[in-house]
Design a protein around this motif. Structure first.
Motif, mmCIF file in Angstrom:
data_model
loop_
_atom_site.group_PDB
_atom_site.id
_atom_site.type_symbol
_atom_site.label_atom_id
_atom_site.label_comp_id
_atom_site.label_asym_id
_atom_site.label_seq_id
_atom_site.Cartn_x
_atom_site.Cartn_y
_atom_site.Cartn_z
ATOM 1 N N GLU A 53 -3.285 3.825 -2.014
ATOM 2 C CA GLU A 53 -3.670 4.436 -0.749
ATOM 3 C C GLU A 53 -3.212 5.896 -0.701
ATOM 4 O O GLU A 53 -3.939 6.770 -0.242
ATOM 5 C CB GLU A 53 -3.109 3.632 0.424
ATOM 6 N N TYR A 56 -5.747 7.793 -2.665
ATOM 7 C CA TYR A 56 -7.001 8.068 -1.943
ATOM 8 C C TYR A 56 -6.814 9.265 -1.012
ATOM 9 O O TYR A 56 -7.683 10.131 -0.930
ATOM 10 C CB TYR A 56 -7.475 6.841 -1.160
ATOM 11 N N SER A 88 -0.026 7.138 5.196
ATOM 12 C CA SER A 88 -1.326 7.179 4.524
ATOM 13 C C SER A 88 -2.415 6.572 5.402
ATOM 14 O O SER A 88 -3.543 7.067 5.430
ATOM 15 C CB SER A 88 -1.270 6.478 3.163
ATOM 16 N N ALA A 123 -11.154 2.719 -0.614
ATOM 17 C CA ALA A 123 -9.846 2.518 0.018
ATOM 18 C C ALA A 123 -9.849 1.262 0.885
ATOM 19 O O ALA A 123 -8.892 0.471 0.852
ATOM 20 C CB ALA A 123 -9.470 3.751 0.841
ATOM 21 N N GLY A 127 -7.844 -2.353 -0.176
ATOM 22 C CA GLY A 127 -6.870 -2.981 0.706
ATOM 23 C C GLY A 127 -7.198 -4.437 0.983
ATOM 24 O O GLY A 127 -6.330 -5.312 0.914
#
Length: 160
Positions: A53, A56, A88, A123, A127
């Motif tokens: 993350e 990204y 983030s 992203a 996740g």
């Protein structure tokens, strides 16, 4: 540029923080369990999830916390992971709200070309994928995580 994408990142941040809260209650044995088909242990997967993350965010901003999680070889603990996840996560929300997502990025040292929106989608996908892997690791140990899906998010929003 408002695209609606920021709501996905608001969900992503909520799910990440909820996951961290649940995992912080686990024993060392539960955090270190592994199985074929997942990234690694819960600890390893959490470190990878949040290091990615940060990566990204770096694609968009050119900056990353010092030191970046990807450079650390040991688990930093739940307080530090939560701090980084909040940072983030909030940065990704802002990016989704304010950046031109049609911008072209040249990733991996300029060898891979992708529009910014693809990085944003990755992203979110990344996740969800790793939260699911952690849920699988824990369910095989008889541990049930709180709801991390969109229905759980909706319920949390309605409770506010």
């Amino acid at each position: 540029m408002t695209t609606g994408l920021s709501e996905f990142f608001q969900y992503n941040l909520w799910a990440n923080l909820r996951l961290l809260d649940a995992c912080a209650q686990l024993s060392d044995a539960q955090l270190d369990a592994t199985m074929i088909g997942t990234f690694g242990s819960v600890r390893e997967t959490l470190m990878h999830l949040f290091a990615s993350e940060e990566g990204y965010v770096k694609s968009f901003t050119g900056t990353t916390p010092t030191p970046p999680l990807k450079e650390l070889n040991t688990f930093v603990g739940f307080d530090e992971l939560r701090r980084r996840a909040e940072r983030s996560g909030k940065e990704l929300i802002t990016i989704a709200e304010q950046r031109d997502l049609s911008e072209t990025f040249y990733l991996d040292g300029g060898t891979y070309e992708a529009q910014a929106v693809i990085v944003a989608i990755q992203a979110i996908n990344h996740g969800i994928d790793h939260r699911s892997q952690i849920a699988t690791l824990l369910s095989l140990q008889g541990i049930e995580l709180p709801a991390l899906d969109s229905w759980g998010y909706n319920d949390a929003l309605r409770e506010k």
